[in-house]
Write a protein that holds these residues in place. Structure first.
Motif, PDB file in Angstrom:
ATOM      1  N   ASP A 144     -19.741 -63.783 122.884  1.00 12.60           N
ATOM      2  CA  ASP A 144     -19.583 -65.124 122.323  1.00 12.60           C
ATOM      3  C   ASP A 144     -19.063 -64.940 120.906  1.00 12.60           C
ATOM      4  O   ASP A 144     -19.829 -64.612 120.007  1.00 12.60           O
ATOM      5  N   LEU A 179     -21.013 -66.727 118.177  1.00 15.60           N
ATOM      6  CA  LEU A 179     -22.310 -66.135 117.874  1.00 15.60           C
ATOM      7  C   LEU A 179     -22.143 -64.850 117.073  1.00 15.60           C
ATOM      8  O   LEU A 179     -22.864 -64.603 116.116  1.00 15.60           O
ATOM      9  N   ALA A 221     -24.680 -59.515 120.742  1.00 14.67           N
ATOM     10  CA  ALA A 221     -24.412 -60.886 121.156  1.00 14.67           C
ATOM     11  C   ALA A 221     -23.718 -60.952 122.495  1.00 14.67           C
ATOM     12  O   ALA A 221     -23.694 -61.991 123.150  1.00 14.67           O
ATOM     13  N   PRO A 270     -26.863 -63.131 129.637  1.00 15.59           N
ATOM     14  CA  PRO A 270     -28.055 -63.973 129.504  1.00 15.59           C
ATOM     15  C   PRO A 270     -29.192 -63.537 130.395  1.00 15.59           C
ATOM     16  O   PRO A 270     -30.346 -63.689 130.035  1.00 15.59           O
ATOM     17  N   TRP A 281     -33.751 -69.224 117.952  1.00 19.49           N
ATOM     18  CA  TRP A 281     -32.852 -70.023 117.111  1.00 19.49           C
ATOM     19  C   TRP A 281     -31.611 -69.230 116.722  1.00 19.49           C
ATOM     20  O   TRP A 281     -30.519 -69.785 116.591  1.00 19.49           O
ATOM     21  N   ARG A 282     -31.775 -67.943 116.559  1.00 18.06           N
ATOM     22  CA  ARG A 282     -30.640 -67.076 116.231  1.00 18.06           C
ATOM     23  C   ARG A 282     -29.864 -66.632 117.468  1.00 18.06           C
ATOM     24  O   ARG A 282     -29.021 -65.747 117.379  1.00 18.06           O
ATOM     25  N   ARG A 283     -30.201 -67.198 118.642  1.00 17.67           N
ATOM     26  CA  ARG A 283     -29.530 -66.924 119.912  1.00 17.67           C
ATOM     27  C   ARG A 283     -29.667 -65.465 120.326  1.00 17.67           C
ATOM     28  O   ARG A 283     -28.764 -64.865 120.885  1.00 17.67           O
TER      29      ARG A 283
END
Length: 723
Positions: free
Chosen positions: A407, A410, A444, A448, A511-513
């Motif tokens: 991403d 991100l 990043a 997922p 929150w920071r993914r």
């Protein structure tokens, strides 16, 4: 060293020096050794007597620094105990006497208590000595060219040269069943030692120097005239003197006393009332929650709490109900509500049922438990950048990443955050910023479905200590110095803090993914220590019906808290619990957790509850024991009550008439020839018989004190009891 003993010998000689039988002729600095040379040939050519002289103290121009095994204290020591003697250990057992040009001496040594039965004194003067002088009263001039450094000081600061034989000896380490003579020839088990018997002052910087003891050695190093006798002492008793220095170091004495003196100052005390907890206001916590009484308070205890005290019930049903409603509030759109601590560990529930119970409900509706969890959230907020950075690095090190699935938004966000965080005084190098950015981009890119759980193995109590140290033990500052106190762990507080810590960190990382496994336990240890007792099982495995405080060790254990200078000065001291076994031996219980409060208090926890310790017949004791991995020599400070009768050598202190007012411990005097046992039931030694006896007498054993646990567990506690 278990199973071995130290034996002291007055000297050791090898080579030609061992063959010396007479002193050199007057005016000579070298000893002559008779030698015979046999000539070979046909027929036999006979033999010749060849004069051979042995190198003496005037032939020494330096000392190989590799000969120095260790110094006591170490170079630069800031707080050496003034009641101990400095010394230096040398690798070669014969070195202190190698260049002494005469054989051992001896004379009758009268016994002051039995004049008719004198003993035979044995002594051998070493050719070098250890002298220790205050840095303010001396100068150490650097070496010029190939010469030696030079010490200049008043002669009155130095020990009496004729008594230096008593402060050099050999140490042999051997099995008790092995003859010391057999071990003495093993270089790995022998060393020589030079001791300076100076009475040190507290808070003074000293220079320690290896110098010659004979005039010939002084002249060889600094020049001048040795006078008629090169084997005369290197210094007299008056004026100033310059001496060559073969080796030197410096140290400072501490401002306080010895281990024994500091231990004797400790007092077992009852916990003051202020340690029972702190009143916190709970009348109006916010978020729409409120107590029945807007001025309501409740008592909250910290991670440690006194024995015999407990938090009273929260007692306000209205507050608990309103907190239940506040954390369970839901609605359309974006709505802020107080955190539901621990919700991810029970299936991600979003609300508490009206009749729910168990640890999750207790944590979120009891204001004391919510406060502990809130302290953990605060700690995460303070340390968020460091914790997040470590999580990303662990993800990178785990190799989680899927090229092509990154991403970019991100990755740029993480890169910018990392770069910005290190823009101040803690900035990384450009090459390291580049490395972190690349790692963040790779992290990043993790798929997922490949969730990751970072682990933080440090004890979580350090995070609490960093943001709100007073909640380790409220009012710990009220304790007077030199206190020994028994408290107990507060497992309910500890578990509340750990759940809050994991919850807050999870929210920050999500929150920071970060591709986070939110059901994992990232911090599992609150206390420091290698035992499994310091860790709780994964929070997701806790039974929903359990109460807080029932996980991990499942009990509130005894904790020994020591406040004072003892453990600051002697951090390697051993503290443990002890009781007698049925077979007459000793059972020891070592601490499994440890930590510090401020700079003055240390605590250690034991896998024993106060209830178990109070069982009749247990007779547990708290033991404070000096760690003495190497030999130490010295003399006790004068006791406040004045000199005690000298029944044993362990009774000797600086107030004894033989020592009172002396700068260096004298050898001749009223103690010379006196025999005493070292301690009750121990072997005896004779003062001034030889240097080995002197070393045995002034060797300081490890000090140990035992305090019965009953002092704290019995209702009537004496604040001054001590054995």
């Amino acid at each position: 060293m278990s199973g071995v003993v130290r034996t002291f010998l007055p000297w050791y000689r090898a080579g030609f020096a061992a063959a010396l039988t007479e002193r050199p002729v007057a005016g000579a600095a070298r000893a002559a050794v008779p030698a015979t040379v046999r000539l070979r040939g046909e027929p036999a050519l006979g033999s010749l007597e060849v004069p051979v002289s042995v190198a003496g103290p005037g032939d020494v121009i330096g000392l190989d620094a590799r000969e120095v095994l260790r110094t006591e204290p170490f170079d630069g020591c800031p707080d050496f105990e003034p009641s101990y003697f400095p010394y230096v250990e040398l690798a070669s057992p014969d070195l202190p006497w190698r260049f002494t040009p005469f054989p051992p001496q001896g004379q009758a040594l009268p016994d002051p208590e039995h004049p008719g039965t004198p003993r035979q004194q044995r002594r051998l003067q070493p050719w070098l000595a250890l002298v220790v002088v205050p840095a303010s009263r001396a100068t150490l001039r650097a070496a010029a060219g190939d010469g030696l450094p030079v010490l200049r000081c008043p002669a009155a600061e130095l020990p009496t040269p004729e008594q230096l034989w008593a402060w050099a000896h050999v140490q042999v380490t051997h099995d008790p069943a092995e003859p010391v003579e057999a071990a003495a020839g093993d270089p790995a088990r022998t060393l020589s030692r030079l001791v300076c018997p100076r009475r040190l002052e507290a808070g003074v910087r000293y220079l320690a120097c290896l110098t010659p003891t004979f005039a010939a050695g002084r002249v060889a190093g600094v020049g001048g005239d040795a006078g008629a006798d090169p084997l005369a002492p290197a210094w007299g008793g008056t004026g100033s003197v310059e001496l060559p220095v073969y080796y030197s170091w410096s140290f400072q004495t501490g401002a306080e006393g010895s281990f024994e003196a500091l231990v004797r100052r400790l007092r077992p005390r009852p916990a003051p009332a202020s340690l029972a907890g702190r009143e916190i206001g709970v009348g109006a916590p916010g978020w729409g929650a409120a107590a029945d009484d807007p001025d309501a308070t409740t008592l909250m205890q910290g991670a440690l709490r006194p024995i015999g005290t407990a938090e009273p019930p929260a007692g306000d049903g209205g507050l608990a109900g309103s907190l239940r409603t506040a954390v369970s509030r839901s609605g359309s759109g974006v709505e802020l509500r107080p955190p539901l601590y621990g919700q991810d560990y029970q299936g991600g529930i979003a609300a508490l049922a009206p009749d729910s119970a168990g640890w999750l409900t207790e944590l979120n509706t009891d204001p004391r438990r919510r406060t502990a969890a809130g302290l953990a959230s605060w700690a995460v907020a303070v340390h968020q950048e460091e914790l997040a950075d470590r999580a990303w690095r662990q993800l990178r090190d785990a190799g989680l990443g899927a090229p092509g699935r990154a991403d970019p938004e991100l990755a740029d966000l993480v890169t910018g955050a990392v770069a910005g965080r290190h823009g101040g005084g803690a900035a990384l190098t450009r090459a390291e910023l580049a490395g972190v950015a690349a790692s963040a981009r790779a992290a990043a890119a993790a798929a997922p479905e490949r969730l990751f759980a970072p682990r933080f193995d440090e004890p979580a109590y350090t995070l609490l200590r960093a943001v709100a140290e007073e909640w380790l033990l409220p009012a710990a500052g009220d304790l007077p110095d030199d206190t020994v106190l028994l408290v107990r762990t507060n497992t309910a507080f500890v578990e509340s803090f750990l759940v809050g810590l994991n919850h807050a960190l999870a929210r920050e990382l999500v929150w920071r993914r970060f591709p986070l496994d939110q059901t994992a336990t990232f911090f599992s240890r609150f206390w420091a220590g290698g035992s499994d007792l310091t860790a709780v099982p994964p929070i997701a495995s806790w039974d929903a019906d359990d109460e807080l405080g029932g996980h991990g060790s499942g009990a509130d254990h005894l904790v020994l808290l020591v406040k004072g200078a003892l453990l600051r000065r002697f951090p390697t001291a051993a503290l443990y619990l002890s009781r007698a076994r049925g077979d007459g031996g000793e059972e020891r219980l070592m601490p499994y957790l440890s930590g510090a409060i401020g700079t003055g208090s240390t605590f250690l926890g034991f896998a024993l509850t106060p209830e178990q310790a109070a069982i009749p017949g247990q007779a547990w004791h708290v033991v404070v024991e000096e760690a003495a991995a190497h030999a130490r020599f010295g003399c006790d400070d004068p006791p406040p009550e004045g000199p005690a009768p000298l029944h044993h050598w362990s009774d000797l202190d600086w107030s004894h008439p033989h020592l009172a007012g002396q700068l260096h411990m004298p050898v001749p005097g009223p103690l010379a020839g006196l025999a005493r046992t070292l301690a009750p039931g121990a072997a005896s030694a004779v003062w001034a018989l030889d240097s080995a006896n002197v070393a045995v007498i002034v060797q300081q054993p490890a000090f140990r004190v035992r305090l019965p646990i009953a002092l704290w567990l019995e209702p009537q506690l004496s604040s001054t009891a001590q054995d």
